[in-house]
Design an enzyme around this catalytic site. Sequence first.
Site, mmCIF file in Angstrom:
data_model
loop_
_atom_site.group_PDB
_atom_site.id
_atom_site.type_symbol
_atom_site.label_atom_id
_atom_site.label_comp_id
_atom_site.label_asym_id
_atom_site.label_seq_id
_atom_site.Cartn_x
_atom_site.Cartn_y
_atom_site.Cartn_z
ATOM 1 N N ASN A 7 0.883 -1.173 0.000
ATOM 2 C CA ASN A 7 0.000 0.000 0.000
ATOM 3 C C ASN A 7 0.918 1.219 0.000
ATOM 4 O O ASN A 7 1.425 1.627 1.053
ATOM 5 C CB ASN A 7 -0.896 -0.036 1.237
ATOM 6 N N ARG A 93 -2.403 -2.069 -3.714
ATOM 7 C CA ARG A 93 -3.669 -1.368 -3.499
ATOM 8 C C ARG A 93 -3.666 -0.109 -4.353
ATOM 9 O O ARG A 93 -2.703 0.663 -4.308
ATOM 10 C CB ARG A 93 -3.814 -0.984 -2.027
ATOM 11 N N HIS A 182 -13.212 2.312 -0.407
ATOM 12 C CA HIS A 182 -13.204 1.255 0.621
ATOM 13 C C HIS A 182 -13.776 -0.054 0.069
ATOM 14 O O HIS A 182 -14.233 -0.905 0.843
ATOM 15 C CB HIS A 182 -14.050 1.624 1.862
ATOM 16 N N ARG A 243 -12.904 14.815 7.629
ATOM 17 C CA ARG A 243 -13.677 15.191 6.429
ATOM 18 C C ARG A 243 -15.133 15.426 6.802
ATOM 19 O O ARG A 243 -15.698 14.680 7.600
ATOM 20 C CB ARG A 243 -13.600 14.068 5.383
ATOM 21 N N ASP A 284 -9.694 11.685 17.001
ATOM 22 C CA ASP A 284 -9.588 10.304 17.478
ATOM 23 C C ASP A 284 -10.818 9.993 18.335
ATOM 24 O O ASP A 284 -11.028 10.616 19.373
ATOM 25 C CB ASP A 284 -8.291 10.161 18.295
ATOM 26 N N GLU A 335 -15.544 -1.594 14.757
ATOM 27 C CA GLU A 335 -15.182 -2.833 15.453
ATOM 28 C C GLU A 335 -15.100 -2.650 16.968
ATOM 29 O O GLU A 335 -15.257 -3.610 17.720
ATOM 30 C CB GLU A 335 -13.819 -3.335 14.945
ATOM 31 N N GLU A 386 -8.207 -5.667 4.765
ATOM 32 C CA GLU A 386 -8.099 -5.316 3.346
ATOM 33 C C GLU A 386 -6.888 -5.968 2.691
ATOM 34 O O GLU A 386 -6.940 -6.378 1.534
ATOM 35 C CB GLU A 386 -8.018 -3.795 3.208
#
Length: 399
Positions: A7, A93, A182, A243, A284, A335, A386
Amino acid sequence: MKILVLNSGSSSVKYQLFSSRDWSCLAAGAVMRIGEPAGQISARWTDAGGDHQRRDDDLAIPDHRTGLTQIFATLHDSGVLTDLGDLGAIGHRVVHGGEVFHCPTIIDDEVIEVIEAMVPLAPLHNPAHLAGIRVARALCPDVPSVAVFDTAFHLTMPRTAYRYALPEYLYKEHRVRRYGFHGTSHHYVAKQAATWLGKPLLQCNLITLHLGNGASATAIRNGHSVDTSMGLTPLEGLVMGTRSGDLDPAILFYLSKQLGLDLEALDDLLNRRSGLLGLCGVNDMREIHRLADHGDDGAELAIGVFCHRLTKYIGAYCALLGRVDALVFTGGIGENDADVRARACAGLENLGMRIDPAANRSEADGTRVISTPDSPVKLLVIPTNEELEIARQVHETLI
Ligand code: ADP
């Protein structure tokens, strides 16, 4: 077969090495701060005796070539890859494949040209991926390289979902449409959900929520993405770490007129200073909860806006799909954050979503169900992976 997944970002390259025998991860790590005076390489691997090893070194990494050379040297020195010839494939990726790449694609000069042509659509990501691809091909000319695109999974969206209500020439001549991102993560958790539900993915209707620093929701009908919350770029949709997600586009005209902000300043505002950070000064989610627990009103509002938007998308996608087999939470927030999951699902009992508070609070690992046994829609938490999905898709492409 050993498959290396890369990546490549503009200032870092992350890697994972998988064995296709049992899909175990043999090694992982990253080179960071490429091009800065003080770079770093970190590596984790499992040695021949099965023990986990870790090494972190500070060293200057002027460019991607040096970075990848260091990664290969580390893989060699740690004994996980004695010879480059041991490598069966490299998976890359790639964020943006436009309307061209529907599936993982073996990279040749022509494919590189097409990825290059997508640069205007992903100016921050595709050039960095190309840097990684070019160096990897130069260092390992005999190893097949395969590109796996974040956009590919969403190319099944119908035009009613992907077209903006804008003049047609903007789509035809300038490729302005919704692409979604994603995709590798949504696809991976969808497959895992199908396995959990005990039926083929092609018979599953799912809503998947990838909630990390970037966040997106996808509506999946019979295994195919039929709508997703990100658009031409990863700015549209849910509230994210920095964002804004959805907003009235006229805000841009207003800010331009009132504050004299130019395009660069508006881009910076919406992509890097908005979202959770904009609402409460922190991006965060763990820290935001700590602040909210201590009575910080901005933090409480940030969680509230985040969950309000999430609930709206879940409801909208229920309406699109008609029947939903499962709602899936994944990503760092999805998660781990029981509070966000509970708030997002609050009041959705009439849509068949009944959360089990105790199961939701459980800190169990792996795929788990957090709905009550009688919930018509299963609520699942599924850790995403991923890199593993990329490795598997590379393997499927080559065998
Ligand atoms: P990225 O999109 O960069 O891969 P991640 O999927 O790692 O990001 O998600 C990062 C987000 O997950 C951060 O907002 C972080 O605070 C949040 N997160 C991680 N662990 C927890 C936790 N235990 N509780 C709440 N949020 C968490």
